[in-house]
Design an enzyme around this catalytic site. Sequence first.
Site, PDB file in Angstrom:
ATOM      1  N   CYS A  30     -22.223  23.328 -71.327  1.00 42.60           N
ATOM      2  CA  CYS A  30     -22.436  24.499 -72.179  1.00 42.60           C
ATOM      3  C   CYS A  30     -21.101  25.201 -72.433  1.00 42.60           C
ATOM      4  O   CYS A  30     -20.168  25.106 -71.631  1.00 42.60           O
ATOM      5  CB  CYS A  30     -23.404  25.445 -71.475  1.00 42.60           C
ATOM      6  SG  CYS A  30     -23.929  26.836 -72.507  1.00 42.60           S
ATOM      7  N   HIS A  85     -26.538  24.718 -66.704  1.00 39.03           N
ATOM      8  CA  HIS A  85     -26.153  25.691 -65.676  1.00 39.03           C
ATOM      9  C   HIS A  85     -27.189  26.796 -65.559  1.00 39.03           C
ATOM     10  O   HIS A  85     -28.004  27.008 -66.478  1.00 39.03           O
ATOM     11  CB  HIS A  85     -24.775  26.288 -66.015  1.00 39.03           C
ATOM     12  CG  HIS A  85     -24.783  27.111 -67.260  1.00 39.03           C
ATOM     13  ND1 HIS A  85     -24.887  28.484 -67.251  1.00 39.03           N
ATOM     14  CD2 HIS A  85     -24.731  26.756 -68.568  1.00 39.03           C
ATOM     15  CE1 HIS A  85     -24.882  28.932 -68.500  1.00 39.03           C
ATOM     16  NE2 HIS A  85     -24.795  27.904 -69.313  1.00 39.03           N
ATOM     17  N   ARG A 107     -18.497  30.865 -67.912  1.00 37.13           N
ATOM     18  CA  ARG A 107     -18.508  30.804 -66.441  1.00 37.13           C
ATOM     19  C   ARG A 107     -18.516  29.380 -65.906  1.00 37.13           C
ATOM     20  O   ARG A 107     -18.402  29.167 -64.703  1.00 37.13           O
ATOM     21  CB  ARG A 107     -19.732  31.563 -65.906  1.00 37.13           C
ATOM     22  CG  ARG A 107     -19.744  33.033 -66.276  1.00 37.13           C
ATOM     23  CD  ARG A 107     -21.121  33.622 -66.092  1.00 37.13           C
ATOM     24  NE  ARG A 107     -22.093  33.028 -67.013  1.00 37.13           N
ATOM     25  CZ  ARG A 107     -23.382  33.323 -67.034  1.00 37.13           C
ATOM     26  NH1 ARG A 107     -23.871  34.187 -66.164  1.00 37.13           N
ATOM     27  NH2 ARG A 107     -24.192  32.744 -67.904  1.00 37.13           N
ATOM     28  N   ASP A 134     -20.645  28.203 -72.170  1.00 40.83           N
ATOM     29  CA  ASP A 134     -20.624  29.398 -71.315  1.00 40.83           C
ATOM     30  C   ASP A 134     -19.287  29.526 -70.571  1.00 40.83           C
ATOM     31  O   ASP A 134     -18.822  28.579 -69.931  1.00 40.83           O
ATOM     32  CB  ASP A 134     -21.779  29.293 -70.308  1.00 40.83           C
ATOM     33  CG  ASP A 134     -22.029  30.609 -69.608  1.00 40.83           C
ATOM     34  OD1 ASP A 134     -23.097  31.204 -69.822  1.00 40.83           O
ATOM     35  OD2 ASP A 134     -21.151  31.038 -68.827  1.00 40.83           O
ATOM     36  N   CYS A 141     -28.461  30.351 -68.229  1.00 37.22           N
ATOM     37  CA  CYS A 141     -27.954  29.907 -69.537  1.00 37.22           C
ATOM     38  C   CYS A 141     -28.598  30.718 -70.673  1.00 37.22           C
ATOM     39  O   CYS A 141     -29.819  30.756 -70.801  1.00 37.22           O
ATOM     40  CB  CYS A 141     -28.233  28.417 -69.728  1.00 37.22           C
ATOM     41  SG  CYS A 141     -27.599  27.772 -71.289  1.00 37.22           S
TER      42      CYS A 141
HETATM   43 ZN   LIG Z   1     -25.356  27.983 -71.290  1.00 36.05          ZN
END
Ligand SMILES: [Zn+2]
Length: 227
Positions: A39, A98, A43, A41, A101
């Site tokens: 992803c 993850h 993090r 994302d 999400c």
């Molecule tokens: Zn995500």
Amino acid sequence: MERMIEGFDEFRRHTFPEQRELFQRLANGQSPHTLFITCADSRVMPEMIFSAQPGELFVYRNIGNIVPPYAQHVSGVVAAIEYAVKVLRVRDIVICGHSDCGAMKALQHPELLQEMPSVSAWLKHADVARHVVAENGPGLHAHDSLRCLTEENVVGQLEHLRTLPSVAAAMANGTVRIHGWIFDIAKGELRGFDAAAGRFLPIGHGHQLPQATPLARFAMRLATAAA
Ligand SMILES: [Zn+2]
């Protein structure tokens, strides 16, 4: 932006000089062992999680770690997979979701996407997970439902991955293995889909690596023919 420039200065002063030889060796080519699809994302940092060096991981990130199935319309991720398999000859492909999400939360609440037609259209590729969870886990608590959705999305994207001709051909002769993992941000833990067990199992020291790849039909046939 200042934070980024400071970070670059730090890289120029310390990291680059320490790894100058490695960067010079990599200056004219790459040979990553793994295609890592995850992803976007902020993090989830693959190189940090796997203590990886430059040149090791071919990383592709998008919202929801999605791989659209093989179709006439070509997406960036599908082109990257074909390149990784045919040219870079990666040995492993990982699809990694993850915890927490945003894309999975949006699947739970499609009304949040009303003002985002592009995101909404993109997440159609995750409909498989939404349907599997809606029809099989209607009584799940919101937290369990998010975990389940995240897992089913990884399983669904692994299935899409297998529809790509380059991947199907490489899996059939055993040169590529596929893996479906989930990274837990709060715990720093990884779990992987094990096809035989039909569930996600812990990854790491002391655990056998969960297997999502079916047996290679042609490698077996070649071995049988040679015997
Ligand atoms: Zn995500």
